[in-house]
Design an enzyme around this catalytic site. Sequence first.
Site, PDB file in Angstrom:
ATOM      1  N   HIS A 100       0.844  -1.106   0.041  1.00  0.00           N
ATOM      2  CA  HIS A 100      -0.051   0.165   0.070  1.00  0.00           C
ATOM      3  C   HIS A 100       0.983   1.306   0.090  1.00  0.00           C
ATOM      4  O   HIS A 100       0.505   2.321  -0.332  1.00  0.00           O
ATOM      5  CB  HIS A 100      -1.071  -0.141   1.131  1.00  0.00           C
ATOM      6  CG  HIS A 100      -0.472   0.162   2.409  1.00  0.00           C
ATOM      7  ND1 HIS A 100      -0.292  -0.644   3.389  1.00  0.00           N
ATOM      8  CD2 HIS A 100       0.023   1.234   3.204  1.00  0.00           C
ATOM      9  CE1 HIS A 100       0.072  -0.379   4.405  1.00  0.00           C
ATOM     10  NE2 HIS A 100       0.451   0.935   4.326  1.00  0.00           N
ATOM     11  N   ASP A 115      -1.010  -7.539   0.694  1.00  0.00           N
ATOM     12  CA  ASP A 115      -0.245  -6.010   1.068  1.00  0.00           C
ATOM     13  C   ASP A 115       1.174  -6.140   1.428  1.00  0.00           C
ATOM     14  O   ASP A 115       1.794  -5.559   2.113  1.00  0.00           O
ATOM     15  CB  ASP A 115      -1.025  -5.587   2.199  1.00  0.00           C
ATOM     16  CG  ASP A 115      -0.726  -4.175   2.497  1.00  0.00           C
ATOM     17  OD1 ASP A 115      -0.409  -3.520   1.277  1.00  0.00           O
ATOM     18  OD2 ASP A 115      -0.931  -3.391   3.391  1.00  0.00           O
ATOM     19  N   SER A 118       4.580   1.305   8.382  1.00  0.00           N
ATOM     20  CA  SER A 118       4.041   0.293   7.449  1.00  0.00           C
ATOM     21  C   SER A 118       5.522  -0.311   6.783  1.00  0.00           C
ATOM     22  O   SER A 118       6.362   0.559   6.319  1.00  0.00           O
ATOM     23  CB  SER A 118       3.128   0.960   6.433  1.00  0.00           C
ATOM     24  OG  SER A 118       1.929   1.153   6.723  1.00  0.00           O
TER      25      SER A 118
END
Length: 242
Positions: free
Chosen positions: A85, A117, A192
């Site tokens: 992402h 992801d 992330s």
Amino acid sequence: MLAALAVVALATVSGGAAGGWVASRDGAPGGTPASAAPVPAELVTAAGKTVPGVVSVLVGGAGGASASGSGFAVDDQQHIITNDHILAKGRNGSVTVELPDGRRFAAEVVGREPRSDLAVLKVPPSAGLAALPLAKPGATRVGEPVLAVGSPLGLPGTVTAGIVSALDRQVRLGDNRHSAVQTDASINPGNSGGPLVNARGEVVGVNTAIATIDGNGSIGIGFAIPIDQVQQTADTIIGKGG
């Protein structure tokens, strides 16, 4: 009435920080700091082993769009695991990796798996990143201490501590449902793609999302993609892309 609970991915978009107080790199807020609990020596050792293998991932897209997150080296061929992402929010623009020593390298996107992801990048051998060891699938236990390492809010090399709060937590991100490792280690936008490691410095998951109430940031409920899924997906991507 209960406030709305949402699960959000953790890329930082266009270099912006979420609301709330953010320290500069050169200073700290005034006042007397609260006393901190003693940190187990094994976590200090694990942090020292992990930080050199963790990078910042910077994506520049069309029209000035950009996103940033984290990643970590997974082998001596300089493959780097991160979240897909981050690339998507950067509108699939050019990818730059910043090392702990400040050097920057243009990164090749070896492959992407949006449903998981996950994405794999690669930098030149001259980067010299140390690969992080991976935990054995199925070895992670609820209650064991963990560290989240990454670049939250653009602050590289940040380490936060917590425990594994739950395993196999079902989390929906976008159109996909994930089985995740839940942790109370503080993670924020920019974390992330960074590793969640155990006290031995082994990666148990890839930090991906947090639960938030009314969009007001971390509430101590974070989610990481478990290492067995990460390893399987990364092996497939690397096998196809080299």
